[in-house]
Every structure is written in C-alpha cells, then in structure tokens.
Design an enzyme around this catalytic site. Structure first.
Site, short mmCIF file in Angstrom:
data_model
loop_
_atom_site.label_atom_id
_atom_site.label_comp_id
_atom_site.label_asym_id
_atom_site.label_seq_id
_atom_site.Cartn_x
_atom_site.Cartn_y
_atom_site.Cartn_z
N LYS A 22 0.85 -1.20 0.00
CA LYS A 22 0.00 0.00 0.00
C LYS A 22 0.88 1.25 0.00
O LYS A 22 0.68 2.17 -0.79
CB LYS A 22 -0.87 0.00 1.25
CG LYS A 22 -1.48 1.34 1.62
CD LYS A 22 -2.44 1.26 2.78
CE LYS A 22 -1.79 1.47 4.11
NZ LYS A 22 -1.52 2.88 4.44
N ASN A 23 1.92 1.23 0.89
CA ASN A 23 2.70 2.45 1.10
C ASN A 23 3.75 2.67 0.03
O ASN A 23 4.56 3.59 0.14
CB ASN A 23 3.30 2.44 2.51
CG ASN A 23 2.20 2.56 3.57
OD1 ASN A 23 1.04 2.85 3.23
ND2 ASN A 23 2.53 2.29 4.81
N CYS A 117 -5.27 12.24 13.14
CA CYS A 117 -6.07 11.02 12.96
C CYS A 117 -5.97 10.24 14.28
O CYS A 117 -5.41 10.72 15.25
CB CYS A 117 -5.57 10.21 11.78
SG CYS A 117 -3.97 9.49 12.08
N ARG A 122 -0.68 14.90 12.71
CA ARG A 122 0.30 14.48 11.69
C ARG A 122 0.58 15.68 10.79
O ARG A 122 0.11 15.80 9.69
CB ARG A 122 -0.25 13.27 10.95
CG ARG A 122 -0.39 12.08 11.91
CD ARG A 122 -0.99 10.86 11.29
NE ARG A 122 -0.09 10.21 10.34
CZ ARG A 122 -0.48 9.18 9.59
NH1 ARG A 122 -1.71 8.75 9.67
NH2 ARG A 122 0.36 8.63 8.74
N ASP A 305 4.11 0.45 12.38
CA ASP A 305 2.90 -0.16 11.80
C ASP A 305 2.73 -1.61 12.19
O ASP A 305 1.73 -2.23 11.84
CB ASP A 305 2.92 -0.04 10.27
CG ASP A 305 2.81 1.39 9.82
OD1 ASP A 305 3.09 1.67 8.63
OD2 ASP A 305 2.49 2.25 10.65
N ARG A 397 -8.78 -0.51 4.51
CA ARG A 397 -7.94 0.52 3.90
C ARG A 397 -6.62 -0.09 3.44
O ARG A 397 -6.02 0.38 2.47
CB ARG A 397 -7.60 1.63 4.91
CG ARG A 397 -8.77 2.48 5.31
CD ARG A 397 -8.32 3.64 6.16
NE ARG A 397 -7.26 4.42 5.49
CZ ARG A 397 -6.84 5.59 5.96
NH1 ARG A 397 -7.36 6.10 7.06
NH2 ARG A 397 -5.89 6.26 5.33
C1 EPZ Z 1 3.98 6.75 6.44
O1 EPZ Z 1 3.21 7.81 6.98
C2 EPZ Z 1 3.04 5.56 6.37
N1 EPZ Z 1 1.92 5.88 5.49
C3 EPZ Z 1 2.52 5.21 7.76
O2 EPZ Z 1 1.75 4.03 7.63
C4 EPZ Z 1 3.70 4.92 8.67
O3 EPZ Z 1 3.22 4.72 9.98
C5 EPZ Z 1 4.68 6.10 8.67
O4 EPZ Z 1 5.08 6.40 7.31
C6 EPZ Z 1 5.93 5.81 9.48
O5 EPZ Z 1 6.54 4.65 9.00
C7 EPZ Z 1 2.09 5.86 4.15
O6 EPZ Z 1 3.17 5.60 3.66
C8 EPZ Z 1 0.89 6.17 3.33
P1 EPZ Z 1 6.03 10.14 8.61
P2 EPZ Z 1 3.82 9.32 7.01
O7 EPZ Z 1 5.95 11.39 7.80
O8 EPZ Z 1 4.57 9.56 5.76
C9 EPZ Z 1 5.80 13.25 12.15
C10 EPZ Z 1 -0.10 2.62 7.83
O9 EPZ Z 1 -0.56 2.04 8.82
N2 EPZ Z 1 5.90 14.27 11.10
O10 EPZ Z 1 7.27 9.32 8.61
O11 EPZ Z 1 2.72 10.22 7.37
C11 EPZ Z 1 4.45 12.57 12.11
O12 EPZ Z 1 3.50 13.33 12.81
C12 EPZ Z 1 0.34 4.07 7.93
O13 EPZ Z 1 0.08 2.10 6.70
C13 EPZ Z 1 6.04 15.60 11.46
O14 EPZ Z 1 6.06 15.91 12.66
O15 EPZ Z 1 4.83 9.17 8.23
C14 EPZ Z 1 4.72 11.25 12.75
O16 EPZ Z 1 4.64 11.39 14.17
C15 EPZ Z 1 0.02 4.66 9.29
N3 EPZ Z 1 6.12 16.55 10.50
C16 EPZ Z 1 6.16 10.95 12.35
O17 EPZ Z 1 6.72 12.19 11.92
C17 EPZ Z 1 6.09 16.24 9.17
O18 EPZ Z 1 6.19 17.15 8.33
C18 EPZ Z 1 6.26 9.95 11.21
O19 EPZ Z 1 5.60 10.52 10.11
C19 EPZ Z 1 5.96 14.88 8.80
C20 EPZ Z 1 5.88 13.91 9.78
#
Ligand code: EPZ
Length: 431
Positions: A22-23, A117, A122, A305, A397
């Site tokens: 998915k990701n 969420c 996020r 995850d 999802r």
């Molecule tokens: C991706 O989300 C995945 N989703 C998530 O999977 C996964 O949990 C996450 O990476 C971490 O591995 C997809 O790829 C669609 P991040 P993403 O930006 O890109 C903070 C699932 O279950 N952050 O690495 O949103 C954020 O709040 C989903 O498949 C900031 O603070 O993850 C979080 O606490 C859930 N500022 C942490 O970093 C930013 O600008 C990780 O977020 C961006 C992120």
C-alpha cells in the site's frame, strides 16, 4: 458498520500470498501525475486507500482505471484541477503526496491541510519547509496549503526527522526541478527504494534511496512506466504474527526477508521459528510466546505499523513485556480493546506494560484505525470463543481480502454487515 466475526482457536497453516505494498503504490500513483504518458502499476492491491487515491486523481481530472488482472493504469494527459479537496485529504493523509508531483508539473497546487487522525497529530511542516527551500511560495489559509513555483530549483535539504512522506514528496518534486537536490536524514523505508526505481523507470535520475542521503538530478520531463510494487511488508508481518499466535505454520510466499528483519528478530526473541525458504519466509510457532521489550523506530528499526499487532501477541506471552511507541503520540488505543478480551495491559503515554495471560476471550471490540483493527483480528484468531471486530472499514484501507486469505489458512473468519442478528453482543453464527 461492517464487522468481522471470528471464532478463535484454529491453528493457521499453509501458504499466504502477500499483496503489493500500500505504502509504495499510493506514492507511485501520485508520481504518475508528472507525465502525460500512461503508467501501469502491476497487480496494485485492491484496497480502500488505493480507491481513495484513485478518486483524488480523478478529481484532478486524470484518468485512472483498473485493468483486467488487477493492474492500475494512470494517464495524466492533462491535469484539469489543481486542488486536493478536504474530504479526500481527511479520508486519507497520503493525499498530501500529490503536492510535490502536481507542483512540479503544473507550477501550482492547493491541498487541504490533513487533520490529525486516531494515532496522533500528523503535521506536514517538513514537506513544506523542503518545498520552500526548492523555491516554492507557500501560503496557508482557511485550512488549505497553496504552493506556487514557475520551476522548482534543486536544493540541499536536511529533514529534522526522517519523515517517510516528506522524503517522498520532496523526492518526486525534485525530479523535475532545475539542478540537483539532496535530501539528508531521509527516511530509508523499502517503499522509498521502490519509488526511486519507479521514478528512474520514468526517466528521473534518483540515487541513494535506502540510505539517509538521496540525490535527485532534475530532468526536463518524465515518461510513462510499468512497475510492480514490492510486497507489503506490514501485511506480511501481520500474518507472521497470526501464525505465531495460533500455534501455526505459515509460509509467506513472496515476502522479502530483508524488509522484515526487525520483525523477524523480535519474533525469534519471542520464541518463534522464522526460516528463509526459496519461496519466502516460513513462520512456525514455538511454545507459549516469551515476553520482549519493543521500541518502534524509523526503518530499519522495528516498524510502528507492526506495534499494535505485536502487542496482541505479547498479551499471550509468558511474562511481562514493555512496548514503547516513539513515532506517534497516541498509537495505543488498541490496548483498551485488547483489555476487553482479557489482556492485562497498562498504558502510560507512549509506553505500555503487557503482562501476558494464558488466554484471551472473544468479545465485541472496535477498530480505531487500520493497524489497531488488524491487531484485534489477530487477538480474535487466538482467543477462546467468538469475537466481532467492528469498524472493519479501517482494516479494508490496507489489507486486500484479509478474511478470504486467512480463511484459506484455516481461520474461522467472515465479514458481517449491518443487521446481522446478534445475541449477547455476538452474531448468531450460522452452522
Ligand atoms: C507513512 O506515513 C506511512 N503511510 C505510515 O503508515 C507509517 O506509519 C509512517 O510512514 C511511518 O513509517 C504511508 O506511507 C501512506 P512520517 P507518514 O511522515 O509519511 C511526524 C499505515 O498504517 N511528522 O514518517 O505520514 C508525524 O506526525 C500508515 O500504513 C512531522 O512531525 O509518516 C509522525 O509522528 C500509518 N512533521 C512521524 O513524523 C512532518 O512534516 C512519522 O511521520 C511529517 C511527519
């Protein structure tokens, strides 16, 4: 609300085919917006998030169609709209990943700010800061981000945190920028390596994905490409845990062992046997699971995850475990629901203490998000008696036909809809 009914206690055994990640696929659909030529994503998973991304891409005036055999074809001959609307961004945070591609191709994009969420706020400031460094003028008003740039310019960007989405958004935007971009402290997930491969097949010049430093040399244009995404390591990890929790023996036919090293290490520590075979990964349960200490980290650390699913396993361990969630601020809601099934879990902020019990008992529980729902299904598979997991739309999802694929391994599991007669909270299971 649709639910999943499970009668626990069946040992899972057999071969399981993992779907496309998915990701990875969601980002490749966004990347396809950067060329007017058709792109084909082979055997894309038929899951709700892919449908939502397709709906968003259609909203942008772009053709998206499933082809026979499960391929997804995206053809952005033109982009009619430059706005990712609020209802779609709220439905799926990954919608913000159209920002880089649309801005790079069209010079302008408008994206609703993603709300928080179930697992925490996020924000996307790392995405925006990187785009600003590449010359985009970005304004935020009335819940929308507006970005403009006649042409993005390559920049040297250091991410405060190895954000997966920020790395991907900037990587895609940089493919059409003038000059070279370097993304430092980049996320290292396997899906990012796969995105690099897809972008380079489109004619981009990206290198270093999988390391903390990714280099992108901008090009004048991109062409269409055909690609099959890597298998979904989180789906694979989820089913590995299902095998261990049910005392089973399951081979994940197309799993990529190196993508699951952290999960494999912890399952072995908990007493399971995990073998690399010519087909993929074979998981066989040991005796009662042993307790472990778990701390989620960005890749290659233990994946957030997989945290809810592993907590379900530890609920049955012979002793006390500690789980620390470092990526999200509130990814512990599944603990409340596991407690309804007899788990002994105390949560303090981002730390959970799990005292293993000998058995879980079936109950009616509710999924709060995708991976929490998966964890509750795993608990139901191992529990004594019947479980109903409500809110199964969360699970849909990110898991393709999970009930069908688990039934093929011997699970007693089936989808139930509204209006199914229930007695004492559980559906009247048909013979
Ligand atoms: C991706 O989300 C995945 N989703 C998530 O999977 C996964 O949990 C996450 O990476 C971490 O591995 C997809 O790829 C669609 P991040 P993403 O930006 O890109 C903070 C699932 O279950 N952050 O690495 O949103 C954020 O709040 C989903 O498949 C900031 O603070 O993850 C979080 O606490 C859930 N500022 C942490 O970093 C930013 O600008 C990780 O977020 C961006 C992120």
């Amino acid at each position: 609300m649709q639910g999943m009914w499970i009668r626990g206690g069946r040992r899972l055994a057999g071969r399981y085919h993992v779907s496309g990640a998915k990701n990875a696929v969601l980002k490749m659909m966004a990347a396809a917006l950067m060329t007017e030529e058709p792109c084909v994503l082979r055997r894309a998973p038929a899951i709700r998030d892919v449908e939502t991304m397709a709906e968003l891409i259609r909203h942008l005036g772009v053709e998206v169609a499933w082809q026979p055999g499960g391929d997804m074809r995206v053809c952005a001959r033109g982009i009619g709209s430059l706005e990712a609307p609020q209802h779609l961004v709220r439905q799926m945070r990954a919608s913000v990943l159209v920002m880089g591609p649309v801005l790079a191709r069209m010079g302008q994009v408008r994206v609703a700010l993603p709300g928080g969420c179930a697992i925490g706020p996020r924000p996307i400031e790392l995405h925006l800061r990187g785009l600003r460094k590449m010359g985009a003028a970005i304004t935020e008003e009335r819940g929308f981000i507006e970005a403009r740039a006649d042409r993005l310019v390559g920049a040297d960007i250091h991410l405060d945190y190895p954000s997966v989405g920020a790395t991907e958004n900037l990587m895609m935007a940089a493919t059409l920028a003038r000059g070279t971009t370097v993304i430092r402290n980049a996320a290292r997930e396997p899906e990012i390596i796969d995105l690099q491969l897809f972008l380079n097949r489109m004619g981009a010049r990206v290198s270093g994905a999988g390391t903390s430093s990714i280099r992108i040399e901008g090009v004048e244009g991109l062409n269409g490409a055909i690609h099959e995404a890597v298998p979904d390591r989180i789906e694979a990890g989820t089913v590995m845990i299902a095998a261990v929790m049910t005392g089973g023996d399951v081979t994940l036919v197309n799993a990529i062992p190196e993508h699951l090293e952290a999960v494999t290490a912890k399952l072995r520590e908990a007493g399971a046997t995990v073998e690399e075979t010519t087909e993929g990964l074979r998981v066989t349960a040991g005796e009662r699971p042993k307790p472990v200490y778990l701390r989620t980290q960005p890749y290659p650390g233990f994946p957030t995850d997989m945290q809810p699913q592993f907590m379900a396993l530890l609920a049955l361990a012979q002793g006390a475990s500690i789980v620390t969630e470092t990526v999200y601020t509130s990814r512990m809601k599944h603990a409340d629901e596991l407690r309804r099934m007899g788990a002994d879990i105390v949560v303090d902020g981002q730390v959970a203490i799990i005292r293993g019990v000998r058995r879980l008992t079936g109950a009616v529980v509710e999924a709060s998000d995708l991976r929490a729902g998966a964890a509750l299904i795993l608990a139901g598979l191992a529990a004594e008696g019947e479980t109903v997991v409500d809110g199964i739309h969360h699970v849909d999802r990110g898991y393709e036909a999970l009930d069908v694929k688990l039934r093929a391994l011997g699970a007693e599991i089936r989808r139930i809809g509204e209006g199914v007669p229930v007695v004492s909270g559980l559906p009247v299971a048909k013979a």
